[in-house]
Design a protein around this motif. Structure first.
Motif: not given
Length: 218
Positions: A58-64, A68-75, A79-84
């Motif tokens: 849903m809207v507001g949920h955070t990508l983690i 299977g690779t954990s997300v820290s902040g936006t990466q 080390g890869r940028d999540v959005l890219e």
């Protein structure tokens, strides 16, 4: 049965105490095809769903996590940028895991200030004089029970819809509040409650209430 949390609101509408007791961690995972049918955005250095919904996401949920690779902040942890990574069709189909973020203290303060005028409005809308205002709010995933003292302080408890005896639990919380907060010489009325004895006795009460309810429903 589960009790999620307790909130105490002063007679002026300010949140003076909150206790997260047993907040469930909601995690949703889905494998997406290109193009992804939800919109993700960088908000406060976290990747969150800003538009759309999909299989419990849903809207507001955070990508983690991504594949299977954990997300820290936006990466990602590598080390890869999540959005890219998500915008590149060559990386599809990715499996994205989301969680519902915990409500922050500032958000709780805002929600308490919203409940205060709604309570007053409910009292005024009542066809009968001297209405007690909102006592129970029920939804498919939770129940909110409210108890207002003669001085206008509101005690609220949020629990599983099947949790029983909430009115009695609130009255016991009020007794603990009177014994360990109001009788504390260092506590000023309508100020935030920071009393270890109050919190420990509240925790014990909630745990006992859950156990008693579970025994009853066996």
């Amino acid at each position: 049965m589960v009790i999620y949390g307790v909130y105490i609101v002063s007679k002026s509408g300010g949140l003076i105490f909150n206790h997260d007791h047993n907040i469930p961690k909601v995690v949703s995972e889905h494998t997406f095809n290109y193009p992804i049918d939800i919109k993700l955005a960088n908000e406060n250095k976290k990747i969150v769903v800003s538009f759309g919904q999909h299989d419990g996401i849903m809207v507001g949920h955070t990508l983690i996590a991504v594949n299977g690779t954990s997300v820290s902040g936006t990466q990602l942890d590598d080390g890869r940028d999540v959005l890219e990574m998500i915008e590149d069709e060559a990386n599809y189909p990715p499996t994205l895991r989301f969680t519902r973020p915990r409500v922050t203290t500032n958000e709780k303060i805002f929600l308490a200030s919203m409940f205060y005028p709604l309570f007053a409005l409910a009292s005024q809308l009542s066809p009968e004089p001297k209405s007690s205002g909102i006592e129970v709010l029920e939804a498919d995933t939770f129940k909110l029970q409210c108890f207002q003292t003669l001085t206008g302080v509101k005690f609220m408890i949020v629990a599983d819809p099947a949790q029983t005896g909430l009115e009695n639990i609130l009255r016991r919380i009020y007794e603990i509040y009177a014994d360990f907060a109001l009788k504390n010489p260092f506590y000023s009325l309508d100020m935030p409650i920071r009393c270890e004895l109050f919190e420990s006795n509240l925790q014990a009460l909630l745990e006992q209430a859950e156990k008693s309810s579970n025994i009853t429903h066996v």
